[in-house]
Write an enzyme that holds these catalytic residues in place. Structure first.
Site, PDB file in Angstrom:
ATOM      1  N   SER A 180       4.004 -15.685  -2.788  1.00  0.00           N
ATOM      2  CA  SER A 180       3.543 -14.621  -3.679  1.00  0.00           C
ATOM      3  C   SER A 180       3.925 -13.284  -3.074  1.00  0.00           C
ATOM      4  CB  SER A 180       2.012 -14.702  -3.807  1.00  0.00           C
ATOM      5  OG  SER A 180       1.398 -14.424  -2.545  1.00  0.00           O
ATOM      6  N   ASP A 182       1.923  -9.515  -1.768  1.00  0.00           N
ATOM      7  CA  ASP A 182       0.854  -9.279  -0.796  1.00  0.00           C
ATOM      8  C   ASP A 182      -0.540  -9.502  -1.377  1.00  0.00           C
ATOM      9  OD1 ASP A 182       2.532  -8.433   1.407  1.00  0.00           O
ATOM     10  OD2 ASP A 182       2.932  -6.616   0.250  1.00  0.00           O
ATOM     11  N   GLY A 212       6.843 -11.893  -4.548  1.00  0.00           N
ATOM     12  CA  GLY A 212       6.072 -10.966  -5.358  1.00  0.00           C
ATOM     13  C   GLY A 212       6.751  -9.623  -5.487  1.00  0.00           C
TER      14      GLY A 212
END
Length: 502
Positions: A180, A182, A212
């Site tokens: 992902s 953070d 991400g």
């Protein structure tokens, strides 16, 4: 068959003749973890760095599953190349030799302290929504080669990962991995610290795989080791099991707390981070698009809005400077007292945190505080060097030094701001004469209204999420955790643990 004693690092743990492509060659496993054998040329694998795992196959063969640098031949040293997965097969000449090789290889790999069971959080909605593809194509094959048992949870909604981290059975896993940006890391840390057994839970190692928008934490970890920020390097850091402690900042307002591992921003940086949210699909490039859209054809208007119509904010900051920064600001007494009343949102938060970590017990009133008053363009606190893959916010930040890096901007010409923003990719913006860059042990933010319009206030952003929102035009989907008022930040040195490159 030679089972050498461990006399030195070059002594063999095991040395024997094996078949490679039908030819008998010598194979040696040394005490320093080098697997040496002859093929068409001398070959060597460093078990700790290059061997993911192995499997015993039919026909009495052992398949070594490795990751090597993509260049002609395979050796133990040389210039860094792109990493590729590769297998090497050898066949011991007897059943006893097969069993012994399997045992010695297993013993050595187990001695490295690698994780064997991982909980994987997969955020299919983050950034460019590529996490599912990244996991299936780039992460899972490495974990399978390393024979790591995995449990995969796709997050379904905001704070889903926090809920799981808060209630999970820690004994089932050796670590947590976030595929992902953070945000899932922040959720996991907050979930672990809100547990009744938080002191044990926060020791759970957490790994990051960039999938991400910002990916600031994994960029910071890999950059510190001199490695490119890519999926293969990130998952290898997890598999190899190296660990690094990480400071955790406790942001508090009254009795409401939020645990931060990346940053806190108020002013320009917070406005950019939050108000560019509609462009999250662009990944980290959304920040460039929003801040400097004149670099992309057709978007000059937004540059005018955010740079040439610059917002200044009234307010005050108080801080405990690190050694060497005592001359900044003016002396002041500690004055941040807990509020007597809590908002309904804060009361709800207290119910969930009553058994969790309550923050640092350091006596703030005994520390030497300094203060600086506004107006401010930007106040930015950073825990790690990189805010995203292409923004080195705080080049001197350390993972576990017990301090936060404060990057503060007051008044400056607009052209100087443009120049400063363009230098954020290498950290040289902190060298601007308009930037104050210091380290602090504790911090108090007293946010105020905009100078040009006292009816409008600002945003307090921590780790990419709005934790407080004043009277502004931006309207979020969720009610912030805190009021747009005084907040206090303290640092716990090395509280959390991350999987990190060596």
């Amino acid at each position: 068959m030679d089972q050498g004693g461990q006399l030195d690092n070059l002594s063999p743990i095991l040395s024997d003749q094996v078949l490679v492509n039908g030819t008998a060659v010598p194979l040696t496993l040394t005490c320093d973890g080098r697997l040496r054998f002859l093929g068409q040329r001398q070959r060597c694998l460093a078990v700790e760095k290059e061997v993911l795992g192995f499997a015993v196959e039919e026909g009495s063969r052992i398949r070594i599953k490795a990751v090597v640098e993509e260049r002609e031949g395979i050796c133990c040293c040389g210039n860094r190349g792109d990493l590729v997965r590769e297998s090497f097969v050898f066949e011991p000449l007897s059943e006893d030799s097969l069993a012994l090789w399997s045992q010695k290889l297993r013993d050595y790999i187990d001695s490295l302290g690698r994780p064997k069971r991982l909980l994987i959080f997969l955020n299919p909605f983050g950034g460019k929504k590529s996490a599912t593809k990244i996991f299936s194509e780039d992460v899972k094959p490495y974990l399978e080669d390393a024979d790591i048992q995995i449990t995969v949870i796709e997050t379904k909604y905001q704070l889903h990962a926090k809920e799981v981290a808060k209630t999970m059975d820690l004994s089932k896993y050796d670590g947590i991995v976030c595929v992902s940006g953070d945000g899932i890391l922040v959720e996991v840390v907050n979930g672990l610290l809100e547990r009744e057994d938080w002191s044990a839970a926060i020791n759970m190692p957490i790994g990051m795989v960039p999938a991400g928008t910002g990916n600031g934490m994994v960029k910071s970890l890999l950059h510190a080791a001199g490695e490119p920020c890519c999926v293969s390097n990130a998952i290898l850091a997890v598999i190899r099991g190296y660990k690094h402690s990480l400071d955790v900042a406790t942001i508090s307002q009254g009795k409401t707390r939020f645990f931060s591992v990346l940053m806190l921003a108020w002013g320009l940086i917070a406005d950019i981070d939050i108000e560019s949210e509609k462009y999250r699909w662009m990944g980290s490039a959304r920040l460039d698009f929003y801040v400097c859209p004149f670099m992309l054809s057709g978007f000059l208007l937004r540059a005018i809005q955010r740079i040439f119509h610059l917002r200044y904010y009234n307010g005050r900051i108080c801080f405990v400077p690190a050694p060497g920064f005592e001359d900044y600001g003016e002396p002041v007494s500690y004055h941040c007292k807990p509020t007597d009343e809590e908002s309904p949102k804060q009361e709800e938060s207290l119910k969930t945190q009553q058994h969790g970590y309550l923050g640092s017990d350091v006596k703030l009133e005994d520390m030497h505080w300094r203060t600086i008053s506004g107006p401010f363009v930007s106040v930015w606190l950073h825990n790690v060097p990189w805010g995203s893959e292409d923004v080195m916010a705080a080049p001197n930040a350390k993972f576990s030094d017990g301090y936060l890096d404060l990057i503060m901007v007051k008044g400056l010409p607009k052209l100087a701001l443009l120049s400063m923003m363009s230098n954020m990719n290498d950290g040289s913006h902190v060298e601007s004469p308009y930037v104050t860059y210091i380290k602090v042990k504790a911090f108090i933010l007293e946010p105020g209204t905009r100078v040009e319009d006292a009816t409008k206030e600002g945003i307090i952003d921590s780790d990419g999420e709005v934790i407080a929102r004043g009277n502004v035009t931006y309207k979020g989907n969720q009610k912030p955790l805190m009021a747009y008022d005084k907040v206090q930040i303290t640092v716990d040195q090395g509280l959390a643990t991350l999987f990190a490159p060596k």
